[in-house]
Enzyme design. Sequence first.
Site: not given
Length: 749
Positions: A45, A128, A300, A324, A432, A453
């Site tokens: 995410d 990784k 790389k 990833k 609140c 608040c």
Amino acid sequence: MKQARSVESLSESDARAELEWLAKELLKANLDYHAEDSPQLSDADYDKLKARNSAIEARFPNLKRADSPSDMVGAAPSGRFGKVTHAQRMMSLGNAFDASDVTEFDDRVRKYLGVRAGSALPYTAEPKIDGLSLSLRYENGALVQAATRGDGTVGENVTANARTIRSIPQKLTGAPEVLEVRGEVYMTHADFEALNQRQEEAGAKTFANPRNAAAGSLRQLDAQITRTRPLAFFAYAWGEVSAPLAETQMGAVERLASLGFDINPLTRVCADVDALLEQYAEIEQQRARLGYDIDGVVYKVNDLDLQRRLGYRSTTPRWAIAHKFPAELAWTRLEDIEINVGRTGALSPVARLLPVTVGGVVVSNATLHNEDYIAGRASDGGEIRGGKDIRVGDWVQVYRAGDVIPKVADVDLSKRPEGAAPYRFPETCPECGSDAIREEGDAVRRCTGGLICPAQAVEKLKHFVSRGAFDIEGLGAKQVEMFYADDQLPVRTPADIFTLEARDAANLTKLANREGWGETSARNLFAAIDERRRVPLARLLFGLGIRHVGEVAAADLARHFGSWSALTQAVDAAAPAAARHLRADEAEAAERRAAAEEGRRARIKPAREAAWEGCDAAARAAWEDLIGIDGIGAVVAAALVTGFGQSAERASIDRLVEQLTIEDAAAPDTSGSPVAGKTVVFTGTLEKMTRAEAKARAEALGAKVSGSVSAKTDILIAGPGAGSKATRAAELGVETMDEDAWLALIGGA
């Protein structure tokens, strides 16, 4: 994660609002992950949010924020350790998520270098490691310093702890006189399970996953505790070196191995993109059997000369990328939806789940993002999850990619309990009772209570004492909550912190006599507070917690104005025009809606001009100066003016400033540069270097590179094919030169 339509379909106002939201979410994620060792957002995410941010900035470069997540690496180092300034900055990596991203990376590299498709361009591919980045400095073969990455520029000194890790050599034979070795500290699955078992038997805290265990172990104040933890280290890079290690990435890594470092045995040289993808698939297949956590494969450019030519963007190298792995999924029951109120009043829904193991980690919470996400709507009114809403009692699919709180990805309607009611998002603040409103274009509903608040007040105080702000040792989140609720020594505003010792002296119930405190701890706290009475201007600005004013924006403002008095005078002068600017935005939005309803083209310019009629010229000039600061746009400027313009907030700020000595910002040293501080624009075709190289070199010399010509432009560099920009420069009397003249100007700098 925030759902939105395609970047191509965004209007400028929509893009501005979404960049604001992204900056806030990604800053919090960076602090949670790098500074607190307690991430709340999954890797996948986080990557998607950052990619979305980059895509919007690419389409709307004029909207790039001063606190853009694109310019950030990690988070500020903890105040618990000594600070280490890295001789060479520790960068982050750009991400690829599929084969097309890898191909695009290769295309960008080739285009930058002028290497034709099909020509040889070898890369390395390596796992990784999902651990904690560490830099080891050796001088004359001896380990003299170890530091975490921190924010990339300044890290934490963990030398004593690093010396306890068996796979980190204390002495090197045959190494360069100065050698900084960089790599990842990690913990194997077997060692992690054994550690948690020992922790449980001792009645101590257990760890959620190996990454958190490794990070927490390395960042112990007592090195003897670190010595008992089973940490390991993989070397894969270097920082400052007094002599080259090799001519290639692979050669340099093998040189590190010859010096006694562990390197990953799955590192390979790959001839082309196809070979990279084959190695990715091979490593992914072995992932579950490796015995330690990885979350992707890093590619790389192998030739170190080419790496040097490619250089760096603000936070990432052009010559490397992380490919990833996909996320992980599981199903469980949603037991409740709770609302948290943040520092800016945002109401954030959190799913409380029947605990479930996802990828080896037990999770019981998930983010639900906002009310649209719960309802099954995207921000543009379209459907997500096929329009399925989320209700308490639902059987939900949770999504996780790494070691953190997941999100709810889907709902199994076949298992929905009878009588499950649609979730009604609160329209009043649960803390609140104030109205919670949702402004047009904002995905988030916010409490209007402000300082009344308690949730906002407490969160603002926590931000004020945080590491990137005033960083007051001994005054953390728990202590802030304690003092806020205290009737004898209350701390309700930042100024109250600096009157704490005086009030304690006059109070019958001394802090030193309370549970959890003593003479020493109270004295240490008062001393730590006194140390922060002298504060740099940038830290003060960031610590105020003004919406949109992050660390980068605070630093930009401090550099521009130099002093607190100059900044406040400028902000106050711009206030009337800031209000006109907001009216102009409202007028533009109204005109767009009316035009859409009437089926005609929107008349934006007249609508905006009408809103500016009658504005004081001096105020408008002050406003133009404020939004013209490099890195500060209208959104940040408006937030700054609003923050200083609210009477209660301004009174709180003024009381705080009375307690402080504010250090003026030091002007940067750009001696020797003929273009330092100048605004330059490149147009047309450059023949001696690529546009990216030209921009990078200009910025390295202290110039500001703009994409458009204005009265603030100092130099236009025009190559063949220059068009409207050259015409505009001539109209404004801007100095114009060709590429050869530009190179001659900067050649000796």
